[in-house]
Design an enzyme around this catalytic site. Structure first.
Site, PDB file in Angstrom:
ATOM      1  N   LYS A  79       0.814  -1.078   0.008  1.00 17.33           N
ATOM      2  CA  LYS A  79       0.161  -0.137   0.196  1.00 17.33           C
ATOM      3  C   LYS A  79       0.919   1.311  -0.043  1.00 17.33           C
ATOM      4  O   LYS A  79       1.741   1.439   0.846  1.00 17.33           O
ATOM      5  CB  LYS A  79      -0.946  -0.241   1.241  1.00 17.33           C
ATOM      6  CG  LYS A  79      -1.767   1.014   1.368  1.00 17.33           C
ATOM      7  CD  LYS A  79      -2.684   0.850   2.433  1.00 17.33           C
ATOM      8  CE  LYS A  79      -3.807   2.055   2.694  1.00 17.33           C
ATOM      9  NZ  LYS A  79      -4.427   1.898   3.972  1.00 17.33           N
ATOM     10  N   SER A 154      -9.252   1.774   3.203  1.00 18.17           N
ATOM     11  CA  SER A 154      -8.591   2.665   2.210  1.00 18.17           C
ATOM     12  C   SER A 154      -7.567   1.550   1.642  1.00 18.17           C
ATOM     13  O   SER A 154      -6.855   2.114   0.483  1.00 18.17           O
ATOM     14  CB  SER A 154      -7.755   3.578   2.943  1.00 18.17           C
ATOM     15  OG  SER A 154      -6.906   3.088   4.140  1.00 18.17           O
ATOM     16  N   SER A 178      -9.620  -0.536   7.633  1.00 22.62           N
ATOM     17  CA  SER A 178      -9.033  -0.501   6.157  1.00 22.62           C
ATOM     18  C   SER A 178      -8.189  -1.696   5.589  1.00 22.62           C
ATOM     19  O   SER A 178      -7.907  -1.682   4.423  1.00 22.62           O
ATOM     20  CB  SER A 178      -7.913   0.666   5.958  1.00 22.62           C
ATOM     21  OG  SER A 178      -8.786   1.816   5.750  1.00 22.62           O
TER      22      SER A 178
HETATM   23  N1  GLN Z   1     -12.681   4.169   6.986  1.00 21.20           N
HETATM   24  C1  GLN Z   1     -12.029   4.457   8.033  1.00 21.20           C
HETATM   25  C2  GLN Z   1     -11.640   6.122   7.916  1.00 21.20           C
HETATM   26  O1  GLN Z   1     -12.210   6.375   7.022  1.00 21.20           O
HETATM   27  C3  GLN Z   1     -10.937   3.598   8.162  1.00 21.20           C
HETATM   28  C4  GLN Z   1      -9.748   4.095   7.424  1.00 21.20           C
HETATM   29  C5  GLN Z   1      -8.431   3.214   7.851  1.00 21.20           C
HETATM   30  O2  GLN Z   1      -8.459   2.070   8.432  1.00 21.20           O
HETATM   31  N2  GLN Z   1      -7.451   3.667   7.352  1.00 21.20           N
HETATM   32  O3  GLN Z   1     -11.059   6.641   8.850  1.00 21.20           O
END
Ligand code: GLN
Length: 483
Positions: A79, A154, A178
């Protein structure tokens, strides 16, 4: 079987037995990326030179008959929030579109030390903020199972790369879900370890007390293998824990008969899609058949998890993102007249709407006069949520929940409604807040053939147990499919 369909074991054995080479494996994946990624968009940057150099090292070791490390020749994706020396690292943001880190993230360095071949960097929501990958400043990622749908976020690029056979395994990061949520949307395995299990050194920070690095893979065993490689104390990250790393792969074979699995009523409340609910119920039934005892439990503070998460995550993000000022880091606006205009415009041009929204929310929650009412309160509720789990884990070995209340949604379906997007994290943020490990594994699909994920949550530093349960479930599914 095509080389791109290999699991870690299959790939490594093929390299060890010299049926293929690390280079051929990497090339087969690059070929597939060339064919498929135009429509999926999982990768932001490919690093062929680095991959070829690494493959060469592995192939020479194989030719010399040297013992090969556990990920020898395995093509992986990383990532784009993890720093890679000499390879552009954007965090999905325009503000870092030209950033070339001078060092490697520890997790990436450990993967390579174990023989893995890094193919490239995967697309993600900007600074890992999002649940659909639509917040990437570059382009969205499409779900390989249905191109009109999001892959989750994400770590959507990492999940899509593994699901579309464009990498055998990938690293993702999980702050509020994420890794697990995109794994569930794309039909792959995703594991968030205990906070402190894997070093965060070199991970571009979103919310430091919540950020975790973990694997996305095709099988539970592959997740166990990768976790074993990246885990353990790192002097470069003071929050990485000095706790012995067990042999996760060996732990998989222990029977799960007699295990107590908790079902919390709060995770089956309003808003849960019917087909998801049915698939989870069936999965619970299967684990019962495998000899587990199902125990009803309560995690009473669950309804406060999403607001608590969005206060703490945004507060920490507002502090972490202060460094992108066009001086210390990040692109600098041109043709500015004053210092303050330079700061303002650099940040304005570099950040997207969601990142700005979070910086403002977080700055507000931390400001004098509101700190006690919001940030401090959220920290107290975080303690209560953690206690909920401590109490539950006195009675059960692990907890079963859906990973996400819905299957993958359509592109654009929630992008104008941040609140409904935030609610997609309802079942995943609790583990990050409590610092406990969680895994999402495919457990079925909807009538439209969209994957559904089962989440298994475990005790602090007890990844072995959730991997073991996940593995037994996965083997059961295989047997059922085979029969
Ligand atoms: N969807 C969550 C957010 O927008 C989690 C994001 C993540 O785990 N990086 O904060």
């Amino acid at each position: 079987m095509e080389a791109t369909q290999f699991t870690i074991d299959a790939a490594r054995s093929a390299v060890v037995e010299r049926k293929t080479s690390a280079l051929a494996l990497a090339e087969a994946h690059y070929e597939r990326i060339k064919r498929e990624d135009g429509q999926i968009g999982a990768y932001l940057t490919l690093c062929r030179e680095r991959a070829v150099a690494q493959a060469d090292i592995i192939d020479r070791m194989a030719a010399d008959g040297k013992p090969l490390p556990p990920l020898a020749g395995v093509p992986v994706a990383v990532k784009d929030v993890m720093s890679t020396r000499g390879v552009r690292t954007t965090a999905g943001s325009k503000s870092l579109d030209k950033y070339i880190p001078p060092y490697d993230c520890t997790a990436v360095a450990r993967l390579e030390a174990a023989g893995a071949v890094v193919l490239g960097k995967t697309n993600c929501d900007e600074f890992a903020m999002g649940s659909s990958n639509e917040n990437s400043a570059y382009h969205p990622v499409r779900n390989p199972r249905d191109l009109n749908r999001v892959p989750g976020g994400s770590s959507g690029g990492s999940a899509a790369a593994v699901a579309a056979d464009m990498a055998i395994a990938a690293l993702g990061s999980d702050t509020g879900g994420s890794i697990r949520q995109p794994a569930s949307f794309c039909g792959v395995v995703g594991l968030t370890p205990t906070y402190g299990r894997v070093s965060r050194y070199g991970l571009i920070a979103f919310a430091s007390s919540l950020d975790h690095i973990g694997p996305l893979t095709k099988t539970v065993k592959d997740a166990a293998t990768v976790l074993g490689v990246i885990s353990g104390r790192d002097p470069m990250d003071a929050t990485s824990a000095d706790v012995p790393v067990p042999d996760y792969v060996a732990a998989l074979e222990k029977p799960i008969h007699g295990m107590k699995l908790g079902i919390a009523k709060e995770y089956f409340a309003e808003g849960l899609d019917t087909e998801v609910r049915q698939a989870i119920d069936r999965a619970i039934g299967k684990l019962k058949e495998l000899g587990c005892e199902i125990v009803p439990i309560s995690l009473p503070h669950t309804p406060y998890a999403v607001p608590t998460y969005y206060l703490i995550a945004t507060a920490e993000a507002s502090a972490n993102l202060a460094r992108y000022d066009g001086v210390r880091y990040s692109r600098r606006a041109r043709n500015v007249k004053t210092l303050s205009e330079m700061y303002r415009r650099s940040r304005d041009e570099g950040f997207g709407a969601e990142v700005k929204r979070r910086i403002m929310l977080g700055t507000y929650a931390l400001s004098a006069g509101y700190y006690d009412a919001y940030y401090l309160k959220a920290q107290k509720v975080r303690t209560l949520l953690t206690r909920d789990f401590e109490v539950a884990f006195r009675k059960v070995d692990a907890i079963l929940t859906p990973t996400s209340p819905t299957p993958a949604f359509r592109l654009g379906e929630k992008s104008n409604d941040p609140l409904s997007m935030y609610l997609a994290d309802i079942y995943t943020v609790t583990a990050d807040l409590a610092g406990i490990p969680g895994i999402s594994i495919p457990c079925g699909e909807t009538q439209e053939k969209l994957p559904i994920g089962l989440q298994i949550l475990g005790k602090h530093f007890d990844e072995s147990t959730i991997l073991r349960i996940a593995h037994a479930f996965e083997q059961g599914q295989r047997r059922a499919e085979g029969s």
